[in-house]
Design a protein around this motif. Structure first.
Motif, PDB file in Angstrom:
ATOM      1  N   VAL A 166       0.850  -1.197   0.000  1.00  0.00           N
ATOM      2  CA  VAL A 166       0.000   0.000   0.000  1.00  0.00           C
ATOM      3  C   VAL A 166       0.881   1.240   0.000  1.00  0.00           C
ATOM      4  O   VAL A 166       2.049   1.184   0.409  1.00  0.00           O
ATOM      5  N   PRO A 167       0.349   2.383  -0.437  1.00  0.00           N
ATOM      6  CA  PRO A 167       1.126   3.624  -0.391  1.00  0.00           C
ATOM      7  C   PRO A 167       1.391   4.052   1.047  1.00  0.00           C
ATOM      8  O   PRO A 167       0.639   3.737   1.972  1.00  0.00           O
ATOM      9  N   GLY A 168       2.475   4.795   1.222  1.00  0.00           N
ATOM     10  CA  GLY A 168       2.811   5.314   2.541  1.00  0.00           C
ATOM     11  C   GLY A 168       4.309   5.386   2.727  1.00  0.00           C
ATOM     12  O   GLY A 168       5.083   4.920   1.879  1.00  0.00           O
ATOM     13  N   ASN A 169       4.716   5.974   3.823  1.00  0.00           N
ATOM     14  CA  ASN A 169       6.126   6.213   4.070  1.00  0.00           C
ATOM     15  C   ASN A 169       6.554   5.753   5.456  1.00  0.00           C
ATOM     16  O   ASN A 169       5.769   5.783   6.406  1.00  0.00           O
ATOM     17  N   HIS A 170       7.807   5.321   5.543  1.00  0.00           N
ATOM     18  CA  HIS A 170       8.477   5.084   6.823  1.00  0.00           C
ATOM     19  C   HIS A 170       9.609   6.108   6.924  1.00  0.00           C
ATOM     20  O   HIS A 170      10.425   6.184   6.013  1.00  0.00           O
ATOM     21  N   PRO A 171       9.721   6.862   8.005  1.00  0.00           N
ATOM     22  CA  PRO A 171       8.785   6.909   9.130  1.00  0.00           C
ATOM     23  C   PRO A 171       7.460   7.528   8.715  1.00  0.00           C
ATOM     24  O   PRO A 171       7.370   8.239   7.709  1.00  0.00           O
ATOM     25  N   TYR A 172       6.424   7.261   9.524  1.00  0.00           N
ATOM     26  CA  TYR A 172       5.104   7.793   9.220  1.00  0.00           C
ATOM     27  C   TYR A 172       5.086   9.312   9.369  1.00  0.00           C
ATOM     28  O   TYR A 172       5.948   9.907  10.020  1.00  0.00           O
ATOM     29  N   LYS A 173       4.074   9.907   8.772  1.00  0.00           N
ATOM     30  CA  LYS A 173       3.872  11.349   8.879  1.00  0.00           C
ATOM     31  C   LYS A 173       3.843  11.770  10.351  1.00  0.00           C
ATOM     32  O   LYS A 173       3.155  11.156  11.176  1.00  0.00           O
ATOM     33  N   GLU A 174       4.594  12.800  10.669  1.00  0.00           N
ATOM     34  CA  GLU A 174       4.646  13.275  12.058  1.00  0.00           C
ATOM     35  C   GLU A 174       3.307  13.880  12.457  1.00  0.00           C
ATOM     36  O   GLU A 174       2.710  14.661  11.716  1.00  0.00           O
ATOM     37  N   LEU A 175       2.855  13.507  13.638  1.00  0.00           N
ATOM     38  CA  LEU A 175       1.586  14.042  14.123  1.00  0.00           C
ATOM     39  C   LEU A 175       1.754  15.490  14.581  1.00  0.00           C
ATOM     40  O   LEU A 175       2.802  15.856  15.125  1.00  0.00           O
ATOM     41  N   PRO A 176       0.749  16.322  14.381  1.00  0.00           N
ATOM     42  CA  PRO A 176       0.850  17.716  14.833  1.00  0.00           C
ATOM     43  C   PRO A 176       0.861  17.777  16.350  1.00  0.00           C
ATOM     44  O   PRO A 176       0.383  16.864  17.028  1.00  0.00           O
ATOM     45  N   PRO A 177       1.389  18.854  16.917  1.00  0.00           N
ATOM     46  CA  PRO A 177       1.391  18.999  18.374  1.00  0.00           C
ATOM     47  C   PRO A 177      -0.036  18.976  18.925  1.00  0.00           C
ATOM     48  O   PRO A 177      -0.965  19.469  18.288  1.00  0.00           O
ATOM     49  N   ALA A 178      -0.190  18.389  20.097  1.00  0.00           N
ATOM     50  CA  ALA A 178      -1.507  18.333  20.725  1.00  0.00           C
ATOM     51  C   ALA A 178      -1.960  19.737  21.125  1.00  0.00           C
ATOM     52  O   ALA A 178      -1.172  20.527  21.652  1.00  0.00           O
TER      53      ALA A 178
END
Length: 260
Positions: A166-178
């Motif tokens: 499947v499409p995607g990247n390692h490392p995964y997209k960084e999550l935005p700050p909470a």
């Protein structure tokens, strides 16, 4: 074939559940398996440990949050016991993009000893911006959900091993700050408490729906459930996201299906 088809879904605004069951019913029939639903939307469902059997099939469906699998599912997935069950995943997104969510879900199930042989990205109305993906999943989406069920059944019956690419990247997209952004409540509120009952993180007071504790995930379950349209977000960060979506994400996206 014997065994159980486990339809597992997290679905605060019901799009992921609708699509999951549209796949699960024909898939269970095609494979001759009993269908068992596992609703992870509320804390009691997420607290249960799922142990599959080697003849079982697992279908996991979830909404994409910031291009990733919702963090609320981390605990459930970390103790899942796949026992070699075949699996399929469905990432449901609001007509922007699913980024690394599909890959992250495939990786998570593979780590829990599931053999992921099929995956799909589907579209539902965006939770924050109802003008984006309005009315979806629609008839065409549901038709393609049936097609995904057929492709998944074929992949399982073929005996080919995963993981599906499947499409995607390692490392995964960084999550935005909470950020601590909570829904507001207008004077139209009748205190019917429907919003509190629909909150997947149970941060809305059961005594006063205008009182919202920290921990809101902005899934908009309360906003969409309110019969008086009394729940809303009008904070600047939310308005900026909505403006971006309305500017860049109006063109219709189509579901994508991947199998081994």
């Amino acid at each position: 074939m014997s065994g159980i088809l486990h339809a597992v879904f997290f679905s605060p605004t019901h799009g992921s559940k609708k699509l999951a069951l549209a796949v699960a019913w024909p898939l269970a029939q095609a494979l001759g398996k009993e269908l068992c639903e596992h609703d992870l939307t509320y804390p009691p469902g997420r607290a249960k440990k799922l142990c599959c059997g080697p003849d079982d099939v697992l279908l996991l469906a979830f909404p994409v949050y910031a291009g990733r699998v919702p963090r609320l599912l981390d605990g459930f997935l970390s103790v899942l016991d796949g026992k070699g069950a075949r699996a399929a995943v469905m990432a449901v997104y609001g007509n922007r993009h699913y980024d690394d969510a599909l890959l992250e879900a495939v990786d998570a199930l593979q780590k829990r000893n599931c053999d992921v042989v099929a995956a799909a990205a589907f579209i539902a109305e965006h939770s924050l911006a109802s003008a984006i993906g309005t009315g979806r999943p629609d008839d065409r989406d549901m038709e393609l959900a049936g097609e995904f069920a057929r492709h998944t059944a074929q992949a399982i019956l073929s005996g080919h091993a995963g993981p599906v690419a499947v499409p995607g990247n390692h490392p995964y997209k960084e999550l935005p700050p909470a950020v601590d952004i909570r829904p507001k409540t207008s004077e139209a509120c009748t205190q019917c408490m429907l919003c509190a009952s629909q909150c997947p993180v149970q941060v809305i007071s059961e005594d006063d729906p205008a009182l919202v504790n920290q921990g809101c995930i902005r899934c908009c379950a309360c906003v969409k459930a309110c019969p008086e349209q009394a729940k809303f977000f009008d904070q600047e960060p939310v308005l900026k996201i909505i403006a971006m979506l309305e500017e860049k994400c109006r063109d219709r996206k189509e579901p994508e299906i991947f199998t081994v």
